[in-house]
Design a protein around this motif. Structure first.
Motif, PDB file in Angstrom:
ATOM      1  N   LEU A   1     -61.017  81.223  23.912  1.00 61.88           N
ATOM      2  CA  LEU A   1     -59.848  82.362  23.503  1.00 61.88           C
ATOM      3  C   LEU A   1     -59.213  80.604  24.321  1.00 61.88           C
ATOM      4  O   LEU A   1     -57.434  80.935  24.021  1.00 61.88           O
ATOM      5  CB  LEU A   1     -60.030  82.955  23.533  1.00 61.88           C
ATOM      6  CG  LEU A   1     -60.444  83.901  23.568  1.00 61.88           C
ATOM      7  CD1 LEU A   1     -61.300  85.292  23.897  1.00 61.88           C
ATOM      8  CD2 LEU A   1     -59.816  84.226  21.488  1.00 61.88           C
ATOM      9  N   LYS A   2     -59.522  80.435  25.470  1.00 61.07           N
ATOM     10  CA  LYS A   2     -58.338  80.074  26.623  1.00 61.07           C
ATOM     11  C   LYS A   2     -58.588  78.560  25.966  1.00 61.07           C
ATOM     12  O   LYS A   2     -56.752  77.837  26.445  1.00 61.07           O
ATOM     13  CB  LYS A   2     -59.248  79.714  28.143  1.00 61.07           C
ATOM     14  CG  LYS A   2     -59.751  80.189  28.833  1.00 61.07           C
ATOM     15  CD  LYS A   2     -60.159  80.529  30.244  1.00 61.07           C
ATOM     16  CE  LYS A   2     -60.645  79.248  30.498  1.00 61.07           C
ATOM     17  NZ  LYS A   2     -61.864  78.741  31.464  1.00 61.07           N
TER      18      LYS A   2
ATOM     19  N   LYS B   1     -52.896  85.658  34.654  1.00 60.30           N
ATOM     20  CA  LYS B   1     -52.065  84.545  35.441  1.00 60.30           C
ATOM     21  C   LYS B   1     -51.639  83.401  34.952  1.00 60.30           C
ATOM     22  O   LYS B   1     -50.724  82.958  34.388  1.00 60.30           O
ATOM     23  CB  LYS B   1     -52.680  84.019  36.894  1.00 60.30           C
ATOM     24  CG  LYS B   1     -53.032  85.235  37.495  1.00 60.30           C
ATOM     25  CD  LYS B   1     -53.427  85.053  39.116  1.00 60.30           C
ATOM     26  CE  LYS B   1     -53.462  86.365  39.625  1.00 60.30           C
ATOM     27  NZ  LYS B   1     -54.026  85.848  41.233  1.00 60.30           N
ATOM     28  N   LYS B   2     -52.855  82.050  33.591  1.00 61.94           N
ATOM     29  CA  LYS B   2     -52.373  81.565  33.151  1.00 61.94           C
ATOM     30  C   LYS B   2     -50.859  81.541  32.148  1.00 61.94           C
ATOM     31  O   LYS B   2     -50.652  81.167  32.348  1.00 61.94           O
ATOM     32  CB  LYS B   2     -53.800  81.033  33.169  1.00 61.94           C
ATOM     33  CG  LYS B   2     -53.163  79.660  32.203  1.00 61.94           C
ATOM     34  CD  LYS B   2     -54.458  78.461  31.886  1.00 61.94           C
ATOM     35  CE  LYS B   2     -54.422  76.729  31.632  1.00 61.94           C
ATOM     36  NZ  LYS B   2     -55.311  76.472  30.972  1.00 61.94           N
ATOM     37  N   TYR B   3     -51.917  82.535  31.227  1.00 62.73           N
ATOM     38  CA  TYR B   3     -50.965  82.331  29.848  1.00 62.73           C
ATOM     39  C   TYR B   3     -49.555  83.897  30.522  1.00 62.73           C
ATOM     40  O   TYR B   3     -49.395  84.281  29.262  1.00 62.73           O
ATOM     41  CB  TYR B   3     -51.636  83.231  28.786  1.00 62.73           C
ATOM     42  CG  TYR B   3     -52.499  82.577  28.753  1.00 62.73           C
ATOM     43  CD1 TYR B   3     -52.585  80.305  28.427  1.00 62.73           C
ATOM     44  CD2 TYR B   3     -53.996  82.481  29.430  1.00 62.73           C
ATOM     45  CE1 TYR B   3     -53.164  79.535  28.305  1.00 62.73           C
ATOM     46  CE2 TYR B   3     -55.203  81.420  29.149  1.00 62.73           C
ATOM     47  CZ  TYR B   3     -54.785  80.115  28.783  1.00 62.73           C
ATOM     48  OH  TYR B   3     -55.488  78.681  28.543  1.00 62.73           O
ATOM     49  N   ARG B   4     -48.989  83.760  31.623  1.00 63.09           N
ATOM     50  CA  ARG B   4     -47.835  84.784  31.871  1.00 63.09           C
ATOM     51  C   ARG B   4     -47.192  85.314  30.492  1.00 63.09           C
ATOM     52  O   ARG B   4     -46.237  84.455  30.174  1.00 63.09           O
ATOM     53  CB  ARG B   4     -47.053  84.887  33.064  1.00 63.09           C
ATOM     54  CG  ARG B   4     -46.310  85.691  33.748  1.00 63.09           C
ATOM     55  CD  ARG B   4     -45.666  84.982  34.744  1.00 63.09           C
ATOM     56  NE  ARG B   4     -46.627  84.552  35.898  1.00 63.09           N
ATOM     57  CZ  ARG B   4     -47.290  85.370  36.778  1.00 63.09           C
ATOM     58  NH1 ARG B   4     -47.187  86.461  36.653  1.00 63.09           N
ATOM     59  NH2 ARG B   4     -48.021  84.570  37.575  1.00 63.09           N
ATOM     60  N   GLY B   5     -47.049  86.619  30.336  1.00 65.02           N
ATOM     61  CA  GLY B   5     -46.126  87.527  28.547  1.00 65.02           C
ATOM     62  C   GLY B   5     -46.545  87.027  27.464  1.00 65.02           C
ATOM     63  O   GLY B   5     -45.593  87.543  26.741  1.00 65.02           O
TER      64      GLY B   5
ATOM     65  N   GLU C   1     -58.564  88.923  34.329  1.00 58.86           N
ATOM     66  CA  GLU C   1     -57.140  88.804  34.652  1.00 58.86           C
ATOM     67  C   GLU C   1     -56.473  87.722  35.452  1.00 58.86           C
ATOM     68  O   GLU C   1     -55.901  87.091  35.120  1.00 58.86           O
ATOM     69  CB  GLU C   1     -56.690  90.357  35.805  1.00 58.86           C
ATOM     70  CG  GLU C   1     -56.320  91.336  35.391  1.00 58.86           C
ATOM     71  CD  GLU C   1     -56.283  92.363  35.466  1.00 58.86           C
ATOM     72  OE1 GLU C   1     -55.316  92.516  36.619  1.00 58.86           O
ATOM     73  OE2 GLU C   1     -56.445  93.267  34.890  1.00 58.86           O
ATOM     74  N   LYS C   2     -57.326  87.281  36.473  1.00 53.50           N
ATOM     75  CA  LYS C   2     -57.013  85.363  36.516  1.00 53.50           C
ATOM     76  C   LYS C   2     -57.211  84.643  35.516  1.00 53.50           C
ATOM     77  O   LYS C   2     -56.072  84.187  35.963  1.00 53.50           O
ATOM     78  CB  LYS C   2     -58.488  85.800  37.935  1.00 53.50           C
ATOM     79  CG  LYS C   2     -57.883  86.197  38.620  1.00 53.50           C
ATOM     80  CD  LYS C   2     -59.092  85.160  39.863  1.00 53.50           C
ATOM     81  CE  LYS C   2     -59.143  85.809  41.479  1.00 53.50           C
ATOM     82  NZ  LYS C   2     -60.223  85.686  41.867  1.00 53.50           N
ATOM     83  N   ILE C   3     -57.852  84.390  34.504  1.00 51.09           N
ATOM     84  CA  ILE C   3     -57.948  83.165  33.999  1.00 51.09           C
ATOM     85  C   ILE C   3     -56.682  83.449  32.727  1.00 51.09           C
ATOM     86  O   ILE C   3     -56.039  82.982  32.146  1.00 51.09           O
ATOM     87  CB  ILE C   3     -59.513  83.957  33.227  1.00 51.09           C
ATOM     88  CG1 ILE C   3     -60.283  83.726  33.982  1.00 51.09           C
ATOM     89  CG2 ILE C   3     -59.566  82.513  31.652  1.00 51.09           C
ATOM     90  CD1 ILE C   3     -61.635  83.699  32.877  1.00 51.09           C
ATOM     91  N   PHE C   4     -56.331  85.203  32.238  1.00 49.53           N
ATOM     92  CA  PHE C   4     -55.614  85.234  31.020  1.00 49.53           C
ATOM     93  C   PHE C   4     -54.159  85.417  31.274  1.00 49.53           C
ATOM     94  O   PHE C   4     -52.919  85.014  31.066  1.00 49.53           O
ATOM     95  CB  PHE C   4     -56.386  86.029  29.902  1.00 49.53           C
ATOM     96  CG  PHE C   4     -57.600  85.537  28.941  1.00 49.53           C
ATOM     97  CD1 PHE C   4     -56.929  84.407  28.722  1.00 49.53           C
ATOM     98  CD2 PHE C   4     -58.336  85.734  29.785  1.00 49.53           C
ATOM     99  CE1 PHE C   4     -57.471  83.400  28.113  1.00 49.53           C
ATOM    100  CE2 PHE C   4     -59.806  85.543  29.221  1.00 49.53           C
ATOM    101  CZ  PHE C   4     -59.160  83.886  28.162  1.00 49.53           C
TER     102      PHE C   4
END
Length: 195
Positions: free
Chosen positions: A43-44, A74-78, A69-72
């Motif tokens: 997925l990442k 923060k990195k893919y905000r929005g 939450e840290k992985i997805f």
């Protein structure tokens, strides 16, 4: 005599058909526990692909996960959203949504079932699933209808192509009603008892 009893779903919980026949936005949908073998790394990598930059990601996870939450988030905000403790029957899906099931059962597993209950629930709503190649034999009729697309996740170009293809598939409500009859657990039980 041996008879295969396929999975089925309880349809009364799946009443939330996509509200529009138009594609409002494209989303990759992940359902289930965030176990390592369910393909979170895939997925990442999909979210990092420029050809999929117009796709958002919706994760339906049973319970809170700070790591996710840290992985997805923060990195893919929005572009990423996590909903905790809800079932597919609680969510309003859209045309253009694609269920992603990149399970990796390991090299020693020769026979596996790539069509999870979540795949069946999504099919009952007209949402196609892209699943790991090789484990969809029990639901070949869903492949023929375009509701399941088998995929080799190690081939990124194939994965991108299959996700885009799945997002463009549209089903009419009467087509989905026919599929729902087959997916209904009571249909599966009646078939088994009649054999």
């Amino acid at each position: 005599k041996i008879v295969l009893l396929r999975n089925g779903i309880y349809l009364k919980r799946m009443t939330n058909f996509p509200s529009s026949s138009k594609i409002l936005e494209k989303r990759m949908i992940f359902l289930g526990r965030p176990a390592f073998w369910k393909g979170l790394e895939i997925l990442k990598s999909l979210m990092d692909e420029p050809k999929l930059s117009d796709f958002k990601l919706l994760l339906l996870i049973p319970e809170y996960s700070q790591d996710l939450e840290k992985i997805f988030l923060k990195k893919y905000r929005g572009r990423a959203e996590i909903i905790y403790g809800r079932s597919p029957g609680d969510i309003m899906f859209n045309q253009g949504d694609v269920h992603i099931y990149p399970a990796n059962f390991g090299p020693s597993v020769k026979n596996f079932e790539a069509i999870s209950i979540n795949c069946l629930e999504m099919a009952s709503l007209g949402i196609p699933s892209v699943v790991t190649r090789g484990g969809a034999q029990t639901w070949s009729d869903l492949i023929q209808r375009g509701l399941v697309i088998e995929n080799n996740w190690s081939e990124i170009d194939e994965s991108i192509q299959n996700i885009i293809k799945a997002s463009e598939i549209k089903f009419k409500q009467n087509e989905i009603l026919k599929v729902r009859e087959v997916l209904d657990i009571s249909h599966q039980i009646d078939y088994y008892l009649g054999s």
